[in-house]
Design a protein around this motif. Structure first.
Motif, PDB file in Angstrom:
ATOM      1  N   SER A 111       1.026  -1.129   0.156  1.00  0.00           N
ATOM      2  CA  SER A 111       0.145   0.079  -0.013  1.00  0.00           C
ATOM      3  C   SER A 111       1.135   1.450   0.610  1.00  0.00           C
ATOM      4  O   SER A 111       2.126   1.331   0.686  1.00  0.00           O
ATOM      5  CB  SER A 111      -0.336   0.268   1.634  1.00  0.00           C
ATOM      6  OG  SER A 111      -2.152   1.024   1.145  1.00  0.00           O
ATOM      7  N   LYS A 112      -0.194   2.544   0.210  1.00  0.00           N
ATOM      8  CA  LYS A 112       0.929   3.623   0.203  1.00  0.00           C
ATOM      9  C   LYS A 112       0.156   4.590   0.923  1.00  0.00           C
ATOM     10  O   LYS A 112      -1.078   4.475   0.297  1.00  0.00           O
ATOM     11  CB  LYS A 112       1.260   4.587  -1.539  1.00  0.00           C
ATOM     12  CG  LYS A 112       1.959   5.276  -1.032  1.00  0.00           C
ATOM     13  CD  LYS A 112       1.719   5.928  -3.309  1.00  0.00           C
ATOM     14  CE  LYS A 112       3.332   6.581  -3.302  1.00  0.00           C
ATOM     15  NZ  LYS A 112       2.958   7.436  -4.867  1.00  0.00           N
ATOM     16  N   LEU A 113       0.634   5.442   2.345  1.00  0.00           N
ATOM     17  CA  LEU A 113      -0.174   5.350   2.899  1.00  0.00           C
ATOM     18  C   LEU A 113       0.301   6.919   3.186  1.00  0.00           C
ATOM     19  O   LEU A 113       1.649   7.396   2.699  1.00  0.00           O
ATOM     20  CB  LEU A 113       0.815   5.602   4.505  1.00  0.00           C
ATOM     21  CG  LEU A 113       0.076   3.589   4.166  1.00  0.00           C
ATOM     22  CD1 LEU A 113       1.107   3.035   5.568  1.00  0.00           C
ATOM     23  CD2 LEU A 113      -1.431   3.111   4.118  1.00  0.00           C
ATOM     24  N   THR A 114      -0.781   7.827   3.561  1.00  0.00           N
ATOM     25  CA  THR A 114      -0.627   9.176   4.033  1.00  0.00           C
ATOM     26  C   THR A 114      -0.761   9.525   5.115  1.00  0.00           C
ATOM     27  O   THR A 114      -0.896   8.313   6.072  1.00  0.00           O
ATOM     28  CB  THR A 114      -1.678  10.125   3.700  1.00  0.00           C
ATOM     29  OG1 THR A 114      -2.337  10.424   3.702  1.00  0.00           O
ATOM     30  CG2 THR A 114      -0.884  10.133   2.172  1.00  0.00           C
ATOM     31  N   MET A 124       4.497   7.291   2.534  1.00  0.00           N
ATOM     32  CA  MET A 124       5.109   6.057   2.332  1.00  0.00           C
ATOM     33  C   MET A 124       4.352   4.803   1.808  1.00  0.00           C
ATOM     34  O   MET A 124       3.241   4.511   2.190  1.00  0.00           O
ATOM     35  CB  MET A 124       5.301   6.037   4.441  1.00  0.00           C
ATOM     36  CG  MET A 124       6.225   4.669   4.233  1.00  0.00           C
ATOM     37  SD  MET A 124       6.618   4.757   6.114  1.00  0.00           S
ATOM     38  CE  MET A 124       7.478   5.695   6.730  1.00  0.00           C
ATOM     39  N   THR A 125       4.984   4.291   1.205  1.00  0.00           N
ATOM     40  CA  THR A 125       4.556   2.848   0.164  1.00  0.00           C
ATOM     41  C   THR A 125       5.535   1.852   1.095  1.00  0.00           C
ATOM     42  O   THR A 125       6.330   2.157   1.931  1.00  0.00           O
ATOM     43  CB  THR A 125       5.739   2.660  -0.785  1.00  0.00           C
ATOM     44  OG1 THR A 125       5.322   3.959  -1.427  1.00  0.00           O
ATOM     45  CG2 THR A 125       5.167   1.758  -1.366  1.00  0.00           C
ATOM     46  N   ILE A 126       4.241   0.844   2.032  1.00  0.00           N
ATOM     47  CA  ILE A 126       4.645  -0.264   2.368  1.00  0.00           C
ATOM     48  C   ILE A 126       4.890  -1.820   1.854  1.00  0.00           C
ATOM     49  O   ILE A 126       4.335  -1.760   0.746  1.00  0.00           O
ATOM     50  CB  ILE A 126       3.119  -0.224   3.221  1.00  0.00           C
ATOM     51  CG1 ILE A 126       2.945   0.818   4.108  1.00  0.00           C
ATOM     52  CG2 ILE A 126       3.763  -1.608   4.188  1.00  0.00           C
ATOM     53  CD1 ILE A 126       4.280   1.239   5.134  1.00  0.00           C
ATOM     54  N   VAL A 127       5.894  -2.129   1.627  1.00  0.00           N
ATOM     55  CA  VAL A 127       6.297  -3.338   0.951  1.00  0.00           C
ATOM     56  C   VAL A 127       6.938  -4.164   2.217  1.00  0.00           C
ATOM     57  O   VAL A 127       7.716  -4.347   2.719  1.00  0.00           O
ATOM     58  CB  VAL A 127       7.847  -2.663   0.391  1.00  0.00           C
ATOM     59  CG1 VAL A 127       8.493  -3.994  -0.520  1.00  0.00           C
ATOM     60  CG2 VAL A 127       7.541  -1.096  -0.290  1.00  0.00           C
ATOM     61  N   LEU A 128       6.091  -5.289   1.349  1.00  0.00           N
ATOM     62  CA  LEU A 128       6.754  -6.976   2.093  1.00  0.00           C
ATOM     63  C   LEU A 128       7.899  -7.301   0.735  1.00  0.00           C
ATOM     64  O   LEU A 128       8.009  -7.550   0.017  1.00  0.00           O
ATOM     65  CB  LEU A 128       5.562  -7.669   1.952  1.00  0.00           C
ATOM     66  CG  LEU A 128       5.662  -9.407   2.747  1.00  0.00           C
ATOM     67  CD1 LEU A 128       4.984  -8.973   4.332  1.00  0.00           C
ATOM     68  CD2 LEU A 128       4.626  -9.733   2.449  1.00  0.00           C
TER      69      LEU A 128
END
Length: 186
Positions: A111-114, A124-128
């Motif tokens: 996801s991409k969060l604000t 912020m991009t969340i990466v697994l």
């Protein structure tokens, strides 16, 4: 069906303060209902960020690092800024190598969060990260980060840890849990 709202008209934008990392702007707005307001917003100096949830076997990996704003150590996932013209997945892998001494052969954007978008224009991009391999790069941390291994089966117990409470980490935890759960159910 919800009505589409008309965005307010921006009447004026003025930079009122600047630091090495941020700009503060005053923004004069005119809303469609006739109301005028002045808002302040904090802008990062042109860079987005990435947070990585590393998975190895049946565990997830976290770090403990000093957070100056709360004047204490915080348990969370590796994270960092994306360099100008750097792909977000390349940045994620670089940050992994710098902060925990591993690279990943498989990276998945969750996801991409604000964060507080009413006042702060940051993403912020969340990466697994999976299929990890040992590889250490020199980072910019002022002291060595503590690596913490946590079992996936009890990953939600992190919510009970006194030093795991930063909102982006909590969001990343839920996103990773859902992604991993869906993969198992398929």
């Amino acid at each position: 069906m919800s009505k589409v709202q008309q965005k307010p008209q921006i009447l004026n934008v003025e930079t009122i303060a600047r630091s090495r990392m941020f700009r503060i702007q005053s923004v004069d707005l005119a809303f469609s209902n006739g109301e005028n307001r002045v808002y302040e917003r904090l802008l990062p100096e042109g860079r987005q960020a990435v947070m990585i949830v590393p998975v190895t076997g049946d565990d997830i990996l976290l770090i403990r690092e000093y957070a100056v704003a709360i004047e204490d150590y915080e348990l969370g996932f590796p994270k960092g800024l994306v360099e100008p013209d750097e792909d977000v997945l390349v940045a994620a892998n670089r940050e992994l190598m710098e902060e925990i001494g591993y690279g990943a052969k498989k990276l998945t954007i969750l996801s991409k969060l604000t964060l507080a978008p009413t006042y702060f224009a940051s993403t912020m991009t969340i990466v697994l990260a999976e299929d990890l391999y040992a590889r250490k790069l020199e980072g910019d941390e002022p002291e060595p980060l503590t690596l913490v291994t946590w079992p996936q089966e009890t990953m939600m117990d992190l919510l009970n840890e006194a030093d795991f409470n930063e909102a982006r980490n909590v969001s990343a935890l839920f996103l990773a849990r859902e992604y991993l759960r869906q993969r198992i159910e398929l």
